[in-house]
Scaffold this motif. Structure first.
Motif, PDB file in Angstrom:
ATOM      1  N   VAL A 125       0.849  -1.192   0.000  1.00  0.00           N
ATOM      2  CA  VAL A 125       0.000   0.000   0.000  1.00  0.00           C
ATOM      3  C   VAL A 125       0.885   1.242   0.000  1.00  0.00           C
ATOM      4  CG1 VAL A 125      -1.971  -1.069   1.129  1.00  0.00           C
ATOM      5  CG2 VAL A 125      -0.184  -0.054   2.533  1.00  0.00           C
ATOM      6  N   GLU A 126       0.467   2.268  -0.745  1.00  0.00           N
ATOM      7  CA  GLU A 126       1.226   3.514  -0.832  1.00  0.00           C
ATOM      8  C   GLU A 126       0.894   4.398   0.364  1.00  0.00           C
ATOM      9  OE1 GLU A 126       3.533   5.071  -2.699  1.00  0.00           O
ATOM     10  OE2 GLU A 126       3.973   3.181  -3.696  1.00  0.00           O
ATOM     11  N   SER A 127       1.388   4.029   1.503  1.00  0.00           N
ATOM     12  CA  SER A 127       1.119   4.790   2.723  1.00  0.00           C
ATOM     13  C   SER A 127       2.366   4.825   3.584  1.00  0.00           C
ATOM     14  CB  SER A 127      -0.042   4.157   3.495  1.00  0.00           C
ATOM     15  OG  SER A 127      -0.330   4.885   4.665  1.00  0.00           O
ATOM     16  N   GLN A 128       2.673   6.001   4.097  1.00  0.00           N
ATOM     17  CA  GLN A 128       3.863   6.156   4.932  1.00  0.00           C
ATOM     18  C   GLN A 128       3.574   5.798   6.389  1.00  0.00           C
ATOM     19  OE1 GLN A 128       4.103  10.231   3.862  1.00  0.00           O
ATOM     20  NE2 GLN A 128       5.883   9.978   2.543  1.00  0.00           N
ATOM     21  N   ILE A 129       4.604   5.426   7.098  1.00  0.00           N
ATOM     22  CA  ILE A 129       4.515   5.306   8.548  1.00  0.00           C
ATOM     23  C   ILE A 129       4.432   6.723   9.112  1.00  0.00           C
ATOM     24  CG2 ILE A 129       5.759   4.609  10.633  1.00  0.00           C
ATOM     25  CD1 ILE A 129       7.086   2.414   8.853  1.00  0.00           C
ATOM     26  N   LYS A 130       3.450   6.967   9.970  1.00  0.00           N
ATOM     27  CA  LYS A 130       3.237   8.301  10.530  1.00  0.00           C
ATOM     28  C   LYS A 130       3.832   8.382  11.939  1.00  0.00           C
ATOM     29  CE  LYS A 130       0.716   9.582   6.972  1.00  0.00           C
ATOM     30  NZ  LYS A 130       1.203  10.584   6.003  1.00  0.00           N
ATOM     31  N   VAL A 131       4.716   9.349  12.138  1.00  0.00           N
ATOM     32  CA  VAL A 131       5.307   9.577  13.456  1.00  0.00           C
ATOM     33  C   VAL A 131       4.927  10.984  13.907  1.00  0.00           C
ATOM     34  CG1 VAL A 131       7.427   9.695  14.818  1.00  0.00           C
ATOM     35  CG2 VAL A 131       7.226   8.021  12.968  1.00  0.00           C
ATOM     36  N   SER A 132       4.110  11.058  14.956  1.00  0.00           N
ATOM     37  CA  SER A 132       3.672  12.346  15.496  1.00  0.00           C
ATOM     38  C   SER A 132       4.371  12.583  16.830  1.00  0.00           C
ATOM     39  CB  SER A 132       2.151  12.362  15.691  1.00  0.00           C
ATOM     40  OG  SER A 132       1.487  12.130  14.460  1.00  0.00           O
ATOM     41  N   MET A 133       5.114  13.680  16.907  1.00  0.00           N
ATOM     42  CA  MET A 133       5.889  13.991  18.107  1.00  0.00           C
ATOM     43  C   MET A 133       5.243  15.132  18.872  1.00  0.00           C
ATOM     44  SD  MET A 133       9.808  13.651  16.674  1.00  0.00           S
ATOM     45  CE  MET A 133      10.520  12.025  16.377  1.00  0.00           C
ATOM     46  N   PHE A 134       4.963  14.901  20.159  1.00  0.00           N
ATOM     47  CA  PHE A 134       4.382  15.910  21.043  1.00  0.00           C
ATOM     48  C   PHE A 134       5.316  16.130  22.233  1.00  0.00           C
ATOM     49  CE2 PHE A 134       1.034  13.580  18.882  1.00  0.00           C
ATOM     50  CZ  PHE A 134       0.195  14.582  18.399  1.00  0.00           C
ATOM     51  N   HIS A 135       5.001  17.136  23.043  1.00  0.00           N
ATOM     52  CA  HIS A 135       5.871  17.414  24.188  1.00  0.00           C
ATOM     53  C   HIS A 135       5.845  16.284  25.206  1.00  0.00           C
ATOM     54  CE1 HIS A 135       2.103  18.528  26.207  1.00  0.00           C
ATOM     55  NE2 HIS A 135       2.751  18.437  27.346  1.00  0.00           N
ATOM     56  N   ASP A 136       4.741  15.507  25.235  1.00  0.00           N
ATOM     57  CA  ASP A 136       4.606  14.477  26.266  1.00  0.00           C
ATOM     58  C   ASP A 136       4.598  13.048  25.731  1.00  0.00           C
ATOM     59  OD1 ASP A 136       2.178  14.744  24.968  1.00  0.00           O
ATOM     60  OD2 ASP A 136       0.981  14.364  26.771  1.00  0.00           O
ATOM     61  N   ARG A 137       4.686  12.881  24.381  1.00  0.00           N
ATOM     62  CA  ARG A 137       4.603  11.529  23.829  1.00  0.00           C
ATOM     63  C   ARG A 137       4.992  11.516  22.352  1.00  0.00           C
ATOM     64  NH1 ARG A 137      -0.150  13.981  23.281  1.00  0.00           N
ATOM     65  NH2 ARG A 137      -1.512  13.500  21.513  1.00  0.00           N
ATOM     66  N   ILE A 138       5.201  10.296  21.845  1.00  0.00           N
ATOM     67  CA  ILE A 138       5.380  10.057  20.410  1.00  0.00           C
ATOM     68  C   ILE A 138       4.373   8.997  19.990  1.00  0.00           C
ATOM     69  CG2 ILE A 138       6.917   9.237  18.595  1.00  0.00           C
ATOM     70  CD1 ILE A 138       9.270  10.166  20.244  1.00  0.00           C
ATOM     71  N   GLU A 139       3.677   9.237  18.892  1.00  0.00           N
ATOM     72  CA  GLU A 139       2.740   8.258  18.337  1.00  0.00           C
ATOM     73  C   GLU A 139       3.291   7.741  17.014  1.00  0.00           C
ATOM     74  OE1 GLU A 139      -0.995  10.205  17.950  1.00  0.00           O
ATOM     75  OE2 GLU A 139      -1.321  10.421  20.120  1.00  0.00           O
ATOM     76  N   ILE A 140       3.397   6.426  16.895  1.00  0.00           N
ATOM     77  CA  ILE A 140       3.916   5.794  15.683  1.00  0.00           C
ATOM     78  C   ILE A 140       2.820   4.898  15.115  1.00  0.00           C
ATOM     79  CG2 ILE A 140       5.696   4.267  14.731  1.00  0.00           C
ATOM     80  CD1 ILE A 140       7.403   5.144  17.228  1.00  0.00           C
ATOM     81  N   ILE A 141       2.362   5.219  13.913  1.00  0.00           N
ATOM     82  CA  ILE A 141       1.275   4.469  13.274  1.00  0.00           C
ATOM     83  C   ILE A 141       1.805   3.830  11.993  1.00  0.00           C
ATOM     84  CG2 ILE A 141      -1.036   4.569  12.287  1.00  0.00           C
ATOM     85  CD1 ILE A 141      -1.566   7.038  13.976  1.00  0.00           C
ATOM     86  N   SER A 142       1.721   2.506  11.919  1.00  0.00           N
ATOM     87  CA  SER A 142       2.206   1.797  10.739  1.00  0.00           C
ATOM     88  C   SER A 142       1.046   1.171   9.983  1.00  0.00           C
ATOM     89  CB  SER A 142       3.218   0.721  11.138  1.00  0.00           C
ATOM     90  OG  SER A 142       2.637  -0.199  12.044  1.00  0.00           O
ATOM     91  N   PRO A 143       1.110   1.156   8.647  1.00  0.00           N
ATOM     92  CA  PRO A 143       0.034   0.573   7.832  1.00  0.00           C
ATOM     93  C   PRO A 143       0.004  -0.952   7.962  1.00  0.00           C
ATOM     94  CG  PRO A 143       1.453   2.045   6.548  1.00  0.00           C
ATOM     95  CD  PRO A 143       2.151   1.769   7.834  1.00  0.00           C
ATOM     96  N   GLY A 144      -1.194  -1.476   8.048  1.00  0.00           N
ATOM     97  CA  GLY A 144      -1.363  -2.926   8.146  1.00  0.00           C
ATOM     98  C   GLY A 144      -1.603  -3.363   9.572  1.00  0.00           C
ATOM     99  N   GLY A 145      -2.676  -4.101   9.788  1.00  0.00           N
ATOM    100  CA  GLY A 145      -2.951  -4.643  11.120  1.00  0.00           C
ATOM    101  C   GLY A 145      -2.083  -5.852  11.386  1.00  0.00           C
ATOM    102  N   LEU A 146      -2.554  -6.725  12.256  1.00  0.00           N
ATOM    103  CA  LEU A 146      -1.794  -7.917  12.594  1.00  0.00           C
ATOM    104  C   LEU A 146      -1.809  -8.910  11.430  1.00  0.00           C
ATOM    105  CD1 LEU A 146      -3.021  -8.557  16.249  1.00  0.00           C
ATOM    106  CD2 LEU A 146      -0.867  -7.517  15.533  1.00  0.00           C
TER     107      LEU A 146
END
Length: 417
Positions: free
Chosen positions: A261-282
């Protein structure tokens, strides 16, 4: 009793259940209970033996290839349970169409999902397919192999050993993903300010070796979540979030994601956390509980995982989630993991040293960690305690050095130190 992703009720025997047989065979299996209405009430069948024959004949005449199933009489022989197992000869088709479960509904799969089922039925993964691009270079891979495992020579035999090349089909998709230049997506990183409307930095790393993507993401991480403090004559590195946890999460996202799938891994950086979202479930064959507990590992991309393992970036036996949890054992804030049908998200909070807080104090701490400053009147409505107990808990946390007071009187605010 209610319908679920793996359980369906049918009051009567009609051809509609055959779509669900296809869905259960193509994925994780399931049960269809005949003689029970949509609300789970037992209505019964007039002739259960004839019902079994009808069910068997419909499956044998309509589903190809032949699925693996059993029939069982239940409720004093008033109902029939059809158990369908996940098959090995996917896709299982009903009227030339493949189906899957979407919560409690059965729907037709799209073209991409059908192609995945075809590959799974042949025991082939996307990374093993021939790469569309065959003019590839591997300087980044070569440098990493020489740096981390001290190989003397790097040539086509090296690529064959890593299952990235063979004489018949040439380079596979895993080779393409590791190549210096390629057409595959990478990682999109955004560093937010006080809210998501304020963006301090955005960096996108794609169309290059995922080994380079892995290192570039780590460099951005260091800019925001590491600094040095001078203590006496020593320079001490301070990590707001454990670098090892971030690297583990990024490595897992890269080697376990779906690459078709043409989708990037999304990394969102905040002052209190980092969220990493990868395409594809289990991947098929593993449950959410098994994934989160580390009891079972199913590799979606074996060849990519093998390269990262050889370089020492990951443990190949699926210990990534366990390692992340271990790195946070002494932290008040714990990492979070969310699994959906099409994504996996890992949330890495800022590491806060456990100061032997009580369970009630932890609840207050978690609330404070989501904001900058709070007064008693703002905090109390969101706690399970009254205003008096909340005030007492905050005072105890102040004594422990976890919380400090700012302001006086009605302007008194509490903030994490």
């Amino acid at each position: 009793m209610r319908e679920t992703r793996t359980t369906e009720f049918k009051e009567k025997i009609t051809n509609t259940f055959l779509k669900t047989v296809s869905a259960f065979s193509n994925y994780d299996g399931g049960e269809i209970l005949f003689g029970i209405d949509d609300n789970g009430n037992i209505k019964g069948l007039s002739d259960v033996k004839q019902a079994c024959l009808d069910i068997e004949n419909k499956i044998n005449d309509s589903i190809t290839p032949q699925p693996d199933y059993t029939l069982e009489l239940q409720n004093n022989e008033r109902t029939v349970k059809l158990t369908v197992k996940s098959g090995h000869q996917k896709p299982y088709l009903y009227k030339s169409k493949a189906y899957k479960r979407n919560d409690t509904a059965t729907i037709e799969v799209d073209t991409l999902e059908l192609s995945r089922l075809v590959l799974e039925g042949k025991n082939i993964s996307f990374e093993e397919l021939p790469c569309k691009e065959q003019e590839l270079t591997f300087d980044t891979l070569c440098q990493n192999l020489k740096k981390y495992i001290q190989i003397d020579t790097f040539n086509q035999d090296t690529l064959k050993t890593l299952n990235l090349y063979n004489n018949t089909t040439g380079y596979n998709n895993a080779a393409g993903i590791l190549a210096d230049k390629n057409s595959f997506p990478g990682i999109d990183i955004v560093r937010f300010g006080e809210n998501i409307s304020v963006i301090h930095k955005r960096a996108t790393f794609d169309h290059r070796s995922i080994l380079a993507v892995y290192e570039k993401a780590s460099e951005v991480f260091k800019d925001y979540y590491q600094h040095e403090e001078i203590q006496g004559t020593d320079r001490i590195k301070v990590e707001k979030i454990p670098e090892a946890a971030f690297r583990e999460a990024i490595a897992n996202a890269l080697i376990h994601r779906t690459w078709d799938v043409e989708s990037q891994i999304k990394v969102s950086m905040f002052h209190d956390r980092i969220e990493i979202i990868s395409p594809g479930g289990l991947p098929s064959g593993i449950t959410e509980d098994e994934y989160l507990s580390g009891k079972l590992s199913v590799l979606r991309n074996r060849n990519l995982a093998n390269v990262f393992y050889r370089l020492g970036f990951v443990e190949i036996f699926g210990t990534g989630i366990t390692r992340i949890k271990q790195l946070y054992e002494e932290s008040l804030n714990q990492p979070d993991f969310e699994v959906s049908e099409n994504t996996i998200m890992i949330v890495l909070p800022v590491f806060e040293k456990n100061q032997n807080l009580t369970e009630d104090e932890r609840k207050i701490y978690k609330l404070l960690s989501r904001t900058i400053l709070k007064s008693i009147s703002e905090i109390a409505p969101y706690t399970p305690f009254g205003k008096s107990k909340t005030t007492q808990l905050l005072k105890e946390m102040c004594k422990k050095g976890v919380v400090k007071i700012e302001g006086r009187g009605r302007g008194t605010k509490y903030v994490i130190k």
